[in-house]
Design a protein around this motif. Structure first.
Motif, PDB file in Angstrom:
ATOM      1  N   LEU A  83       0.834  -1.204   0.000  1.00  8.40           N
ATOM      2  CA  LEU A  83       0.000   0.000   0.000  1.00  8.40           C
ATOM      3  C   LEU A  83       0.868   1.254   0.000  1.00  8.40           C
ATOM      4  N   ALA A  84       1.906   1.269   0.816  1.00 11.07           N
ATOM      5  CA  ALA A  84       2.760   2.447   0.913  1.00 11.07           C
ATOM      6  C   ALA A  84       3.432   2.770  -0.421  1.00 11.07           C
ATOM      7  N   GLU A  85       3.904   1.747  -1.113  1.00 10.47           N
ATOM      8  CA  GLU A  85       4.525   1.971  -2.416  1.00 10.47           C
ATOM      9  C   GLU A  85       3.536   2.599  -3.389  1.00 10.47           C
ATOM     10  N   ARG A  86       2.309   2.078  -3.403  1.00 12.35           N
ATOM     11  CA  ARG A  86       1.290   2.604  -4.314  1.00 12.35           C
ATOM     12  C   ARG A  86       0.920   4.046  -3.954  1.00 12.35           C
ATOM     13  N   LEU A  87       0.765   4.306  -2.651  1.00 11.83           N
ATOM     14  CA  LEU A  87       0.420   5.663  -2.226  1.00 11.83           C
ATOM     15  C   LEU A  87       1.524   6.653  -2.581  1.00 11.83           C
ATOM     16  N   GLU A 109       1.709   7.941  -5.989  1.00  9.07           N
ATOM     17  CA  GLU A 109       0.674   8.905  -6.352  1.00  9.07           C
ATOM     18  C   GLU A 109       0.759  10.189  -5.523  1.00  9.07           C
ATOM     19  N   GLY A 110       1.823  10.314  -4.714  1.00 12.08           N
ATOM     20  CA  GLY A 110       2.029  11.548  -3.954  1.00 12.08           C
ATOM     21  C   GLY A 110       1.323  11.600  -2.621  1.00 12.08           C
ATOM     22  N   TRP A 111       0.960  10.423  -2.089  1.00  9.58           N
ATOM     23  CA  TRP A 111       0.228  10.367  -0.819  1.00  9.58           C
ATOM     24  C   TRP A 111       0.980   9.525   0.202  1.00  9.58           C
ATOM     25  N   ALA A 112       0.541   9.629   1.459  1.00  9.26           N
ATOM     26  CA  ALA A 112       1.236   8.938   2.543  1.00  9.26           C
ATOM     27  C   ALA A 112       0.280   8.604   3.667  1.00  9.26           C
ATOM     28  N   LEU A 167      -8.846   4.357   4.576  1.00  8.03           N
ATOM     29  CA  LEU A 167      -7.898   4.969   5.497  1.00  8.03           C
ATOM     30  C   LEU A 167      -7.695   6.443   5.175  1.00  8.03           C
ATOM     31  N   ASP A 168      -7.436   7.231   6.199  1.00  5.78           N
ATOM     32  CA  ASP A 168      -7.022   8.618   6.003  1.00  5.78           C
ATOM     33  C   ASP A 168      -5.610   8.652   5.434  1.00  5.78           C
ATOM     34  N   VAL A 169      -5.354   9.578   4.515  1.00  6.67           N
ATOM     35  CA  VAL A 169      -4.013   9.777   3.971  1.00  6.67           C
ATOM     36  C   VAL A 169      -3.679  11.259   4.003  1.00  6.67           C
ATOM     37  N   GLU A 170      -2.443  11.568   3.720  1.00  5.48           N
ATOM     38  CA  GLU A 170      -1.969  12.945   3.661  1.00  5.48           C
ATOM     39  C   GLU A 170      -0.933  13.039   2.557  1.00  5.48           C
ATOM     40  N   PRO A 171      -0.548  14.261   2.143  1.00  8.24           N
ATOM     41  CA  PRO A 171       0.479  14.368   1.104  1.00  8.24           C
ATOM     42  C   PRO A 171       1.788  13.717   1.537  1.00  8.24           C
ATOM     43  N   SER A 172       2.496  13.163   0.578  1.00 11.40           N
ATOM     44  CA  SER A 172       3.746  12.462   0.862  1.00 11.40           C
ATOM     45  C   SER A 172       4.756  13.391   1.522  1.00 11.40           C
ATOM     46  N   TYR A 173       5.638  12.819   2.331  1.00  8.48           N
ATOM     47  CA  TYR A 173       6.632  13.602   3.074  1.00  8.48           C
ATOM     48  C   TYR A 173       7.898  12.779   3.249  1.00  8.48           C
ATOM     49  N   ASP A 174       8.963  13.450   3.673  1.00  5.92           N
ATOM     50  CA  ASP A 174      10.238  12.776   3.899  1.00  5.92           C
ATOM     51  C   ASP A 174      10.489  12.615   5.398  1.00  5.92           C
ATOM     52  N   ILE A 180      17.921  11.557   4.606  1.00  7.03           N
ATOM     53  CA  ILE A 180      16.513  11.864   4.394  1.00  7.03           C
ATOM     54  C   ILE A 180      15.982  11.044   3.225  1.00  7.03           C
ATOM     55  N   GLY A 181      14.782  10.471   3.420  1.00  9.26           N
ATOM     56  CA  GLY A 181      14.194   9.660   2.374  1.00  9.26           C
ATOM     57  C   GLY A 181      12.690   9.580   2.504  1.00  9.26           C
ATOM     58  N   PRO A 182      12.015   8.909   1.582  1.00 12.10           N
ATOM     59  CA  PRO A 182      10.551   8.820   1.602  1.00 12.10           C
ATOM     60  C   PRO A 182      10.043   8.183   2.888  1.00 12.10           C
ATOM     61  N   TRP A 183       8.905   8.638   3.337  1.00 13.12           N
ATOM     62  CA  TRP A 183       8.289   8.212   4.595  1.00 13.12           C
ATOM     63  C   TRP A 183       8.223   6.701   4.747  1.00 13.12           C
ATOM     64  N   HIS A 184       7.837   6.008   3.654  1.00 13.12           N
ATOM     65  CA  HIS A 184       7.620   4.568   3.759  1.00 13.12           C
ATOM     66  C   HIS A 184       8.920   3.774   3.792  1.00 13.12           C
ATOM     67  N   GLU A 185      10.043   4.444   3.529  1.00 18.54           N
ATOM     68  CA  GLU A 185      11.343   3.785   3.599  1.00 18.54           C
ATOM     69  C   GLU A 185      12.094   4.133   4.877  1.00 18.54           C
TER      70      GLU A 185
END
Length: 412
Positions: A84-88, A91-94, A168-175, A258-263
Motif C-alpha cells: 500500500l505504501a509503495e502505491r500511495l 501517487e504523492g500520498w502517505a 484509510l485517512d491519507v496525507e500528502p507524501s513527506y520525507d 533523508i528519504g521517503p516516509w515509507h522507507e
C-alpha cells in the motif's frame, strides 16, 4: 501444515480457502458453521484460528483507490502495508504512521490494534474511516466513521466478519530522517522520558532490561536536522540492527539520510525477513502516567526473563476512541518484548510480568503472546461488555468465535 509466520502456532482449521473474489468469499462464509479470517499470519497466537474454515484474503483482487478530495484511500484488506505504501507514494500520498514491519496486512493489523510510534501518533486502526466486510450470513456490510457501531467495529479481532476493504485517512507524501544513538542509562532516560520521546515524530528505545541501560535510541523525524541532544547518548557511527549480530541489510536506512516516509517509518525493509524470523513477541501498553512505575517493575523483574529475551522496545502511542484498542481513551507507552521461540519458557514468565503491569492499567497487544483471561481484561477496557453485545448482535450464532475470543473476551 500451515503455521503462523514465526512457526510456533500450527493452525487447527479443517479447511483453508483462498477466494479470488468477494462473491466467492461470501459463499464460503455463508456455508461455514465456524469461520475466521486469516491475514499475513504475523500474529503469535490462535487469534486468527478456528476449528472450521479459515479464509485467507491475500488472493482477493488488490484495490488501492485514492480519493484526493476526502484525503482517503480505499484498499483491499489483504494488501500489506508495504505494498500500500509503495502505491500511495507513487501517487504523492502517505500514511501518518506505519508499524515496524511493512509485511503485515491492512485488515489484520487494524483488527488487532497494531500501531506505529509517536507522542502524537495514534494506532494504525485510528486512521480507519470505513470498513467493508462479509458478515456471518454472507452479506456485505459497511460501517463508516460516525456510525453508531463504528468505534466498536474497527479493532474487532475478526469477531464481526471478514474484512474485504478498508478506507484509510491519507496525507500528502513527506520525507523522514532516521538518527540512531547508543548507550543511555535508564535512570537518565526515565528522568527525561517525556522530552526524550518528543525528540522526533517516532522514537524507539531498545533495551535488554537487565543491563540498566538503553542500548539504542531510534529517532525518526520529519525535520531536516537531527535532535539537538539525546541526554548524553552518543550518535551511532554506523548502521545498527536492534538484535546483536543480525544482518543490518534488513533495516531501513539510518544515519540521518533523508528519504521517503515509507522507507524510514518501518524498522525493516519489505524485501527482508524482519528480526530473525524465529521468535515470539509480547507487548503491553500502559497509560503514560504509569510508565515510570512499569519501567521500574521490568528492571526489577529482568533477571527472571532476560535469558529468554532477544530485545525489548519502548515506544509511545496517542489515545484513540476505538473500544478494544490498547490505546482506548489514553496516551500509552508500549513495552514490547521480542523473545526466543521458547513457548514454555515465555509463557512461564508472562504471569509475573502481567502481575506487575496489569494493575498499572497495561493492556496486552491482541496479536501477541499474553495470558490474561477475560476476567482480568474486562476492567481494563471500559467498553468491553459493549463490544461483547455488539458481537452478539451482529453474529448471534457465534460463527466467527474461536478459542481465543472465548478465553480473552468471554464470547461463547
Amino acid at each position: 501444515m500451515l503455521t503462523n509466520w514465526s512457526g510456533n502456532h500450527p493452525y487447527a482449521a479443517a479447511r483453508v480457502h483462498r477466494p479470488t473474489s468477494v462473491d466467492e468469499l461470501a459463499t464460503v462464509v455463508a456455508g461455514a458453521e465456524q469461520v475466521h479470517a486469516l491475514g499475513s499470519r504475523h500474529s503469535f497466537t490462535d487469534v486468527a484460528d478456528t476449528p472450521g474454515d479459515l479464509v485467507a484474503t491475500d488472493a482477493l483482487p488488490e484495490t488501492v483507490e485514492v480519493d484526493p478530495s476526502r484525503r482517503q484511500v480505499r484498499v483491499s484488506g489483504g494488501t500489506t502495508y508495504g505494498r500500500l505504501a509503495e502505491r500511495l507514494h507513487a501517487e504523492g500520498w502517505a500514511l501518518a504512521t506505519m508499524a515496524s514491519l511493512p509485511h503485515i496486512s491492512v485488515a489484520g493489523a487494524v483488527a488487532t490494534g497494531t500501531h506505529g510510534s509517536g507522542d502524537r501518533t495514534r494506532s494504525l486502526a485510528a486512521a480507519v474511516a470505513g470498513l467493508e466486510y462479509v458478515d456471518a450470513t454472507g452479506a456485505l456490510r459497511s460501517v463508516r466513521r460516525g456510525d453508531v457501531d463504528f468505534d466498536g467495529s474497527v479493532v474487532a479481532l475478526g469477531a464481526l466478519g471478514v474484512t474485504t476493504h478498508v478506507t484509510l485517512d491519507v496525507e500528502p507524501s513527506y520525507d523522514v530522517r532516521q538518527d540512531l544513538y547508543v548507550d543511555l542509562p535508564w535512570d537518565v532516560a526515565l528522568a527525561n522520558l517525556d522530552a526524550l520521546t518528543a525528540t522526533g515524530s517516532s522514537v524507539s528505545l531498545f533495551t535488554d532490561w537487565a543491563s540498566g541501560r538503553v542500548a539504542q535510541v531510534w529517532v525518526k523525524s520529519r525535520g531536516t536536522e537531527p535532535p539537538p541532544t539525546l541526554y548524553g547518548a552518543a550518535a551511532a557511527t554506523g548502521t545498527l540492527h536492534m538484535l546483536l549480530g543480525a544482518d543490518t541489510a534488513a533495516v531501513t536506512e539510518q544515519g540521518g539520510v533523508i528519504g521517503p516516509w515509507h522507507e524510514r517509518l518501518p524498522h525493516f525493509r519489505m524485501a527482508f525477513t524482519p528480526s530473525r524470523g524465529e521468535e515470539l513477541q509480547s507487548e503491553y501498553l500502559v497509560p503514560r502516567t504509569h510508565a515510570p512505575a512499569a519501567v521500574s517493575a521490568l528492571l526489577s523483574l529482568a533477571p527472571s526473563f532476560a535469558p529468554l529475551l532477544q530485545v525489548a522496545e519502548v515506544r509511545t502511542v496517542a489515545a484513540d476512541p476505538l473500544w478494544l484498542s490498547p490505546a482506548y481513551g489514553v496516551d500509552v507507552v508500549a513495552l514490547h518484548f521480542t523473545w526466543l521461540r521458547d513457548v514454555p519458557g515465555v509463557y512461564g514468565v508472562l504471569p509475573a510480568i502481567e502481575a506487575a503491569l496489569l494493575p498499572l492499567g497495561a493492556r496486552p497487544h491482541w496479536g501477541k503472546c499474553f495470558v490474561a483471561p477475560a476476567a482480568d481484561l474486562r476492567p481494563l477496557y471500559p467498553r468491553f461488555d459493549d463490544f461483547r453485545a455488539l458481537a452478539a448482535r451482529l453474529d448471534p450464532e457465534g460463527t466467527f468465535h474461536n478459542q481465543f475470543l472465548t478465553r480473552h473476551l468471554d464470547l461463547p
